[in-house]
Design a protein around this motif. Structure first.
Motif, PDB file in Angstrom:
ATOM      1  N   TYR A  43       0.842  -1.299  -0.100  1.00 36.52           N
ATOM      2  CA  TYR A  43       0.014   0.154   0.076  1.00 36.52           C
ATOM      3  C   TYR A  43       0.780   1.355   0.129  1.00 36.52           C
ATOM      4  O   TYR A  43       0.629   2.111  -0.615  1.00 36.52           O
ATOM      5  N   ASP A  44       1.901   1.295   0.889  1.00 37.00           N
ATOM      6  CA  ASP A  44       2.899   2.450   0.956  1.00 37.00           C
ATOM      7  C   ASP A  44       3.562   2.704  -0.528  1.00 37.00           C
ATOM      8  O   ASP A  44       3.931   3.589  -1.048  1.00 37.00           O
ATOM      9  N   LEU A  45       3.815   1.524  -0.885  1.00 38.51           N
ATOM     10  CA  LEU A  45       4.700   1.576  -2.379  1.00 38.51           C
ATOM     11  C   LEU A  45       3.746   1.907  -3.477  1.00 38.51           C
ATOM     12  O   LEU A  45       4.294   2.795  -4.137  1.00 38.51           O
ATOM     13  N   THR A  46       2.410   1.699  -3.331  1.00 36.67           N
ATOM     14  CA  THR A  46       1.506   2.252  -4.315  1.00 36.67           C
ATOM     15  C   THR A  46       1.608   3.764  -4.434  1.00 36.67           C
ATOM     16  O   THR A  46       1.804   4.287  -5.489  1.00 36.67           O
ATOM     17  N   GLY A  47       1.588   4.614  -3.329  1.00 31.77           N
ATOM     18  CA  GLY A  47       1.812   5.999  -3.172  1.00 31.77           C
ATOM     19  C   GLY A  47       3.015   6.447  -3.648  1.00 31.77           C
ATOM     20  O   GLY A  47       2.968   7.251  -4.432  1.00 31.77           O
ATOM     21  N   VAL A  59      -0.443   4.968 -11.744  1.00 27.80           N
ATOM     22  CA  VAL A  59      -0.513   3.573 -11.839  1.00 27.80           C
ATOM     23  C   VAL A  59      -1.362   2.829 -10.807  1.00 27.80           C
ATOM     24  O   VAL A  59      -1.577   2.995  -9.966  1.00 27.80           O
ATOM     25  N   GLU A  60      -2.218   1.956 -11.521  1.00 27.48           N
ATOM     26  CA  GLU A  60      -3.479   1.575 -10.732  1.00 27.48           C
ATOM     27  C   GLU A  60      -2.746   0.394  -9.612  1.00 27.48           C
ATOM     28  O   GLU A  60      -1.632  -0.429  -9.882  1.00 27.48           O
ATOM     29  N   PRO A  61      -3.149   0.411  -8.491  1.00 30.97           N
ATOM     30  CA  PRO A  61      -2.866  -0.843  -7.483  1.00 30.97           C
ATOM     31  C   PRO A  61      -2.671  -2.296  -8.295  1.00 30.97           C
ATOM     32  O   PRO A  61      -1.608  -2.948  -7.864  1.00 30.97           O
ATOM     33  N   GLY A  62      -3.541  -2.562  -9.035  1.00 28.63           N
ATOM     34  CA  GLY A  62      -3.511  -3.906  -9.571  1.00 28.63           C
ATOM     35  C   GLY A  62      -2.281  -3.954 -10.298  1.00 28.63           C
ATOM     36  O   GLY A  62      -1.643  -5.196 -10.257  1.00 28.63           O
ATOM     37  N   ALA A  63      -2.038  -2.988 -11.084  1.00 31.72           N
ATOM     38  CA  ALA A  63      -0.813  -2.945 -11.993  1.00 31.72           C
ATOM     39  C   ALA A  63       0.438  -3.160 -11.257  1.00 31.72           C
ATOM     40  O   ALA A  63       1.719  -4.068 -11.295  1.00 31.72           O
ATOM     41  N   LEU A  64       0.645  -2.582  -9.913  1.00 33.20           N
ATOM     42  CA  LEU A  64       1.656  -2.763  -9.104  1.00 33.20           C
ATOM     43  C   LEU A  64       1.792  -4.269  -8.451  1.00 33.20           C
ATOM     44  O   LEU A  64       2.750  -4.952  -8.385  1.00 33.20           O
ATOM     45  N   TYR A  65       0.617  -4.757  -8.005  1.00 36.22           N
ATOM     46  CA  TYR A  65       0.704  -6.000  -7.426  1.00 36.22           C
ATOM     47  C   TYR A  65       0.957  -7.124  -8.455  1.00 36.22           C
ATOM     48  O   TYR A  65       1.671  -8.150  -7.985  1.00 36.22           O
ATOM     49  N   ARG A  66       0.511  -6.977  -9.622  1.00 37.16           N
ATOM     50  CA  ARG A  66       0.747  -7.845 -10.693  1.00 37.16           C
ATOM     51  C   ARG A  66       2.278  -7.871 -10.956  1.00 37.16           C
ATOM     52  O   ARG A  66       3.012  -8.754 -11.250  1.00 37.16           O
ATOM     53  N   THR A  67       3.003  -6.581 -11.098  1.00 35.32           N
ATOM     54  CA  THR A  67       4.392  -6.377 -11.266  1.00 35.32           C
ATOM     55  C   THR A  67       5.008  -6.935 -10.051  1.00 35.32           C
ATOM     56  O   THR A  67       6.143  -7.835 -10.359  1.00 35.32           O
ATOM     57  N   LEU A  68       4.552  -6.892  -8.899  1.00 30.41           N
ATOM     58  CA  LEU A  68       5.319  -7.391  -7.579  1.00 30.41           C
ATOM     59  C   LEU A  68       5.371  -8.674  -7.507  1.00 30.41           C
ATOM     60  O   LEU A  68       6.328  -9.543  -7.323  1.00 30.41           O
ATOM     61  N   ARG A  69       4.164  -9.471  -8.081  1.00 31.46           N
ATOM     62  CA  ARG A  69       3.911 -10.721  -8.148  1.00 31.46           C
ATOM     63  C   ARG A  69       4.996 -11.677  -9.230  1.00 31.46           C
ATOM     64  O   ARG A  69       5.871 -12.463  -9.096  1.00 31.46           O
ATOM     65  N   ARG A  70       5.168 -10.828 -10.283  1.00 33.12           N
ATOM     66  CA  ARG A  70       6.053 -11.249 -11.524  1.00 33.12           C
ATOM     67  C   ARG A  70       7.480 -11.208 -11.051  1.00 33.12           C
ATOM     68  O   ARG A  70       8.320 -12.123 -11.204  1.00 33.12           O
ATOM     69  N   LEU A  71       7.792  -9.852 -10.203  1.00 35.19           N
ATOM     70  CA  LEU A  71       9.210  -9.806  -9.627  1.00 35.19           C
ATOM     71  C   LEU A  71       9.589 -10.910  -8.869  1.00 35.19           C
ATOM     72  O   LEU A  71      10.659 -11.270  -8.613  1.00 35.19           O
ATOM     73  N   GLU A  72       8.602 -11.360  -7.864  1.00 37.03           N
ATOM     74  CA  GLU A  72       8.763 -12.328  -7.057  1.00 37.03           C
ATOM     75  C   GLU A  72       9.117 -13.680  -7.578  1.00 37.03           C
ATOM     76  O   GLU A  72       9.968 -14.428  -7.212  1.00 37.03           O
ATOM     77  N   GLU A  73       8.258 -13.993  -8.402  1.00 39.36           N
ATOM     78  CA  GLU A  73       8.457 -15.350  -9.338  1.00 39.36           C
ATOM     79  C   GLU A  73       9.859 -15.348  -9.953  1.00 39.36           C
ATOM     80  O   GLU A  73      10.244 -16.506 -10.121  1.00 39.36           O
ATOM     81  N   SER A  74      10.346 -14.125 -10.313  1.00 34.45           N
ATOM     82  CA  SER A  74      11.635 -13.931 -10.976  1.00 34.45           C
ATOM     83  C   SER A  74      12.777 -14.120  -9.932  1.00 34.45           C
ATOM     84  O   SER A  74      14.078 -14.030 -10.556  1.00 34.45           O
TER      85      SER A  74
END
Length: 132
Positions: A43-47, A59-74
């Motif tokens: 949430y803090d990262l979104t702001g 940047v929509e929160p959904g785009a951030l969380y999708r990016t975080l999930r992909r970064l974590e998978e990598s």
């Protein structure tokens, strides 16, 4: 909606909101923020992401969380639940050494892109001035 026309900034102000999908820029800014801020809640990262965005679109929160999930998978980001404090558990994110390396790769790409964009803008201005 025609490209370049934005309901947020008005019809007379060109902005990147209507210029197409620039979601890939979420990744380098996210990596950068994790590097400079350290362990942080999504949430803090979104702001912070919107405060440091490379475009003037939100940047929509959904785009951030999708990016975080992909970064974590990598293996570029790790996350863990923080259950301390009152309220629900919060997922906290950290940059890994591989994530720092990937941020350095983004820097090379963005520097090259910056130079290309600067040349393009100068060329377009030159053509526009000659015709005007």
């Amino acid at each position: 909606m025609p490209r370049g026309i934005c309901r947020h900034h008005g019809p007379d102000i060109p902005c990147s909101c209507g210029m197409g999908n620039l979601y890939r820029f979420v990744e380098p800014v996210t990596l950068y923020l994790l590097k400079v801020r350290g362990r942080i809640h999504g949430y803090d990262l979104t702001g912070a992401l919107n405060d440091n965005a490379l475009t003037d679109s939100r940047v929509e929160p959904g785009a951030l969380y999708r990016t975080l999930r992909r970064l974590e998978e990598s293996g570029l980001v790790v996350s863990a639940w923080d259950v301390s404090g009152a309220g629900p558990a919060r997922r906290m994110y950290d940059l890994t050494p591989r994530g720092e390396e990937h941020l350095a790769e983004w820097l090379v790409v963005l520097e090259r892109m910056s130079g290309s964009l600067a040349r393009f803008v100068a060329d377009v201005k030159g053509v526009t001035l000659k015709q005007g």
